[in-house]
Design an enzyme around this catalytic site. Structure first.
Site, PDB file in Angstrom:
ATOM      1  N   GLY A  55       0.775  -1.237   0.000  1.00  9.35           N
ATOM      2  CA  GLY A  55       0.000   0.000   0.000  1.00  9.35           C
ATOM      3  C   GLY A  55       0.803   1.282   0.000  1.00  9.35           C
ATOM      4  N   ILE A  93     -10.965  -6.954 -12.287  1.00 10.40           N
ATOM      5  CA  ILE A  93     -12.174  -6.175 -11.984  1.00 10.40           C
ATOM      6  C   ILE A  93     -13.354  -6.764 -12.768  1.00 10.40           C
ATOM      7  CG2 ILE A  93     -13.254  -3.900 -12.276  1.00 10.40           C
ATOM      8  CD1 ILE A  93     -11.261  -3.979  -9.975  1.00 10.40           C
ATOM      9  N   ASN A 145      -5.426   1.859 -13.418  1.00 12.53           N
ATOM     10  CA  ASN A 145      -4.464   0.961 -12.763  1.00 12.53           C
ATOM     11  C   ASN A 145      -3.052   1.454 -13.066  1.00 12.53           C
ATOM     12  OD1 ASN A 145      -3.457  -1.445 -11.489  1.00 12.53           O
ATOM     13  ND2 ASN A 145      -3.083  -2.305 -13.519  1.00 12.53           N
ATOM     14  N   HIS A 174       0.866  -0.152 -13.571  1.00 15.27           N
ATOM     15  CA  HIS A 174       1.622  -1.398 -13.753  1.00 15.27           C
ATOM     16  C   HIS A 174       3.109  -1.042 -13.731  1.00 15.27           C
ATOM     17  CE1 HIS A 174       2.180  -5.542 -14.891  1.00 15.27           C
ATOM     18  NE2 HIS A 174       3.101  -5.137 -15.749  1.00 15.27           N
ATOM     19  N   ASP A 229      -4.068  -5.788 -17.268  1.00 16.67           N
ATOM     20  CA  ASP A 229      -3.037  -4.885 -17.801  1.00 16.67           C
ATOM     21  C   ASP A 229      -3.222  -4.573 -19.283  1.00 16.67           C
ATOM     22  OD1 ASP A 229      -1.785  -5.117 -15.269  1.00 16.67           O
ATOM     23  OD2 ASP A 229      -0.783  -6.945 -15.923  1.00 16.67           O
TER      24      ASP A 229
END
Ligand code: GAR
Length: 199
Positions: A12, A88, A102, A104, A145
């Protein structure tokens, strides 16, 4: 106010950086952390920053209305994935069109896909003898991705780099760019820059 929920599965550090960046922001706030791993350090980080977190199971995400109900009750406008390792589901993609992004830790379309996360990505990059790696921030679609890339930044891979040292360089890029890109995606005209300029 645009309300962000962050999905995270592990440490996190990106989630913390994003929460800190938007503290006191006039138009955007992080109001929720969603986590699929009860042991993840991100939960402690959220608690320390007074952001509520919700832990959910596979069943909650894929076979019930639990997540959608929470997001709706909390009035969440935008979903940010930061080290989140599950796909998701379609109902969320439909509920948040172009509002799920997102990050990556490599230069997509290379080194992405199922099972490619965190250290595994950096190990594959180091083994490839590529001269550079970086980050990719992209819209989320139904594949891992794979959605449209919004922004990429690069870092060099030097002789002697290890998966750990590369991870540190990539994390630096993530911390520097992810919060700002989130801000620009949510409020494209906030500083006069359009998303086209970011591409
Ligand atoms: C980050 O490097 C992020 O890019 C990566 O997981 C790390 C999470 O670190 N995500 C993926 O690999 C997704 N395929 P953090 O929990 O400390 O933010």
């Amino acid at each position: 106010m645009q309300r962000i929920a962050i999905f995270a599965s592990g440490n996190g550090s990106n989630a913390q950086r994003i929460i800190e960046y938007f503290q006191g922001h006039p138009k955007i706030q992080v109001t929720l952390v969603l986590c699929n791993n009860p042991d993840a350090f991100v939960i402690e980080r959220a608690r320390n920053m007074h952001i509520p977190s919700v832990i959910f199971t596979r069943h909650d995400l894929y076979h019930s209305n639990h997540l959608q109900d929470i997001l709706s009750v909390q009035g969440i406008d935008f979903l940010v994935l930061a080290g989140f390792l599950w796909l998701i589901p379609n109902y969320l993609l439909q509920a948040y069109p172009s509002r799920i992004i997102n990050i990556h830790p490599a230069l997509l379309p290379n080194y992405g896909g199922k099972g490619m996360y965190g250290k595994r990505v950096h190990e594959a990059v180091i083994q490839s003898n590529d001269k550079e790696s970086g980050i990719s921030i992209h819209y989320v679609n139904e594949h891992y991705d794979d959605g449209q890339i919004i922004f990429q930044a690069k870092c060099p891979i030097e002789p002697g780099d290890t998966p750990e040292s590369l991870a540190n360089k990539v994390h630096d890029l993530e911390y520097r760019h992810y919060p700002e890109i989130i801000e620009k995606v949510i409020e494209p005209s906030a500083d006069g820059a359009s998303l086209m300029e970011l591409r």
